[in-house]
Design a protein around this motif. Sequence first.
Motif, mmCIF file in Angstrom:
data_model
loop_
_atom_site.group_PDB
_atom_site.id
_atom_site.type_symbol
_atom_site.label_atom_id
_atom_site.label_comp_id
_atom_site.label_asym_id
_atom_site.label_seq_id
_atom_site.Cartn_x
_atom_site.Cartn_y
_atom_site.Cartn_z
ATOM 1 N N GLN A 155 30.799 0.643 -5.187
ATOM 2 C CA GLN A 155 29.453 0.884 -4.662
ATOM 3 C C GLN A 155 28.398 0.608 -5.736
ATOM 4 O OE1 GLN A 155 29.605 4.941 -3.313
ATOM 5 N NE2 GLN A 155 31.164 4.507 -1.752
ATOM 6 N N TYR A 156 28.740 0.951 -6.976
ATOM 7 C CA TYR A 156 27.809 0.740 -8.084
ATOM 8 C C TYR A 156 27.479 -0.737 -8.233
ATOM 9 C CZ TYR A 156 25.668 1.558 -12.671
ATOM 10 O OH TYR A 156 24.792 1.639 -13.716
ATOM 11 N N VAL A 170 30.860 6.665 -18.546
ATOM 12 C CA VAL A 170 31.791 7.719 -18.146
ATOM 13 C C VAL A 170 31.021 8.952 -17.699
ATOM 14 C CG1 VAL A 170 33.611 9.280 -18.948
ATOM 15 C CG2 VAL A 170 33.626 6.882 -19.670
ATOM 16 N N GLY A 171 29.968 9.288 -18.434
ATOM 17 C CA GLY A 171 29.167 10.462 -18.080
ATOM 18 C C GLY A 171 28.535 10.334 -16.710
ATOM 19 N N TRP A 172 28.012 9.141 -16.397
ATOM 20 C CA TRP A 172 27.392 8.935 -15.092
ATOM 21 C C TRP A 172 28.423 9.069 -13.980
ATOM 22 C CZ3 TRP A 172 27.951 5.928 -10.824
ATOM 23 C CH2 TRP A 172 26.895 5.903 -9.925
ATOM 24 N N CYS A 173 29.587 8.467 -14.170
ATOM 25 C CA CYS A 173 30.636 8.525 -13.148
ATOM 26 C C CYS A 173 31.126 9.958 -12.942
ATOM 27 C CB CYS A 173 31.809 7.625 -13.545
ATOM 28 S SG CYS A 173 31.439 5.856 -13.538
ATOM 29 N N ALA A 174 31.335 10.674 -14.043
ATOM 30 C CA ALA A 174 31.801 12.053 -13.941
ATOM 31 C C ALA A 174 30.776 12.907 -13.205
ATOM 32 C CB ALA A 174 32.074 12.619 -15.335
ATOM 33 N N ASP A 175 29.513 12.732 -13.546
ATOM 34 C CA ASP A 175 28.453 13.500 -12.901
ATOM 35 C C ASP A 175 28.384 13.182 -11.416
ATOM 36 O OD1 ASP A 175 26.120 15.319 -13.234
ATOM 37 O OD2 ASP A 175 25.014 13.567 -12.521
ATOM 38 N N ALA A 176 28.556 11.913 -11.065
ATOM 39 C CA ALA A 176 28.522 11.513 -9.654
ATOM 40 C C ALA A 176 29.672 12.133 -8.873
ATOM 41 C CB ALA A 176 28.566 9.993 -9.534
ATOM 42 N N MET A 177 30.772 12.455 -9.576
ATOM 43 C CA MET A 177 31.942 13.052 -8.923
ATOM 44 C C MET A 177 32.007 14.557 -9.141
ATOM 45 S SD MET A 177 34.687 10.012 -9.742
ATOM 46 C CE MET A 177 35.937 10.686 -8.643
ATOM 47 N N ASN A 178 30.910 15.141 -9.667
ATOM 48 C CA ASN A 178 30.809 16.590 -9.872
ATOM 49 C C ASN A 178 31.906 17.133 -10.779
ATOM 50 O OD1 ASN A 178 28.492 16.982 -8.182
ATOM 51 N ND2 ASN A 178 29.837 16.730 -6.413
ATOM 52 N N LEU A 179 32.206 16.388 -11.850
ATOM 53 C CA LEU A 179 33.193 16.802 -12.825
ATOM 54 C C LEU A 179 32.583 16.694 -14.221
ATOM 55 C CD1 LEU A 179 36.297 14.868 -11.446
ATOM 56 C CD2 LEU A 179 35.940 17.336 -11.298
ATOM 57 N N SER A 180 33.079 17.505 -15.137
ATOM 58 C CA SER A 180 32.645 17.331 -16.522
ATOM 59 C C SER A 180 33.268 16.056 -17.076
ATOM 60 C CB SER A 180 33.071 18.536 -17.373
ATOM 61 O OG SER A 180 34.480 18.670 -17.403
ATOM 62 N N ALA A 181 32.585 15.440 -18.023
ATOM 63 C CA ALA A 181 33.036 14.149 -18.553
ATOM 64 C C ALA A 181 34.423 14.254 -19.171
ATOM 65 C CB ALA A 181 32.024 13.621 -19.571
ATOM 66 N N ASN A 182 34.685 15.346 -19.901
ATOM 67 C CA ASN A 182 35.982 15.477 -20.569
ATOM 68 C C ASN A 182 37.117 15.687 -19.571
ATOM 69 O OD1 ASN A 182 35.327 15.056 -23.257
ATOM 70 N ND2 ASN A 182 34.648 17.152 -23.543
ATOM 71 N N TYR A 183 36.891 16.547 -18.575
ATOM 72 C CA TYR A 183 37.933 16.774 -17.568
ATOM 73 C C TYR A 183 38.206 15.489 -16.793
ATOM 74 C CZ TYR A 183 40.525 19.052 -13.786
ATOM 75 O OH TYR A 183 41.490 19.412 -12.893
ATOM 76 N N PHE A 184 37.140 14.816 -16.414
ATOM 77 C CA PHE A 184 37.260 13.545 -15.700
ATOM 78 C C PHE A 184 38.037 12.533 -16.537
ATOM 79 C CE2 PHE A 184 35.233 9.317 -15.010
ATOM 80 C CZ PHE A 184 35.726 9.070 -13.742
ATOM 81 N N GLY A 185 37.683 12.426 -17.817
ATOM 82 C CA GLY A 185 38.365 11.479 -18.692
ATOM 83 C C GLY A 185 39.834 11.804 -18.863
ATOM 84 N N ASP A 186 40.144 13.092 -19.035
ATOM 85 C CA ASP A 186 41.543 13.495 -19.199
ATOM 86 C C ASP A 186 42.350 13.217 -17.935
ATOM 87 O OD1 ASP A 186 40.981 14.326 -21.738
ATOM 88 O OD2 ASP A 186 40.905 16.456 -21.277
ATOM 89 N N LEU A 187 41.734 13.453 -16.786
ATOM 90 C CA LEU A 187 42.429 13.248 -15.512
ATOM 91 C C LEU A 187 42.710 11.763 -15.275
ATOM 92 C CD1 LEU A 187 43.535 14.573 -12.983
ATOM 93 C CD2 LEU A 187 41.251 14.461 -11.977
ATOM 94 N N ILE A 188 41.736 10.899 -15.548
ATOM 95 C CA ILE A 188 41.935 9.458 -15.384
ATOM 96 C C ILE A 188 43.004 8.962 -16.347
ATOM 97 C CG2 ILE A 188 40.842 7.198 -15.592
ATOM 98 C CD1 ILE A 188 40.050 8.793 -13.088
#
Length: 255
Positions: A155-156, A170-188
């Motif tokens: 979509q982006y 990464v910060g923008w994507c995490a914020d768009a998915m309502n996750l913190s950047a670190n949690y989002f990064g660790d999960l990916i």
Amino acid sequence: MYSIVLKDVVCGDILYGKETYDYESGTLVFFAPGQIVGYEGSSEYYQPMGRGLIFHPDLLHGTNLAEQIKECHYFTYQSREALHLADNEREIVTDIFLNIQTELKNGHDQYSNKLIIAHLELLLNYILRFYDRQFETRKEINSGILSDFEALLDQYFDSERPQTIGLPSVGWCADAMNLSANYFGDLIKKKTSYSAQEYIHRKIISVAKNKIFDPRKRLNEIAFEMGFGYPANFTRFFKHHTGLSPNEFRKTFMQ
């Protein structure tokens, strides 16, 4: 202060920023120095029960843990990202809490700080293991993250955002998915073996290749559409990841 809290009863919600912490009975939650949290209660009275380990950053000065704690991203995890302990994990955490408590009660000597730091380091490493397990066992919650991430990137690049705000971070994507950047990064990283940044870069290359295959598009035009400020930046980025410049790629695969 750093804070690690093991909660034993359900007693209202903790607010972390604008989000509600996933803070149920039997969970561990974490706060780092400088973070602001609040409590959202009700008219019903709750008696909090549990254990908390709270320590000042100065405790870590001059120890290896001062650097290692930076790798413990869970101190900056946000809403819906608490650690849900299994029974055996809870027992391990409780035992380490008790060992630290016993050390504090025994009186201070030349070994006290070393032993407390050793127990704390052990606890933090166990928590890393437990979070790694949680990424697997809570798949029903996390299962859609990767597909949502992919859809978000699609979509982006289908929108005008690249031209207005540049490449996705990464910060923008995490914020768009309502996750913190670190949690989002660790999960990916857990799901793909790539960091979130690497995953974004792979997506950028994939989108760029599709655009380069369109002979009607000039390379400068593609660079702008992709969100690169200058065509030279696009060329460097593309060559770094593919070994070919955009022009070389076009000539090689469109002969």
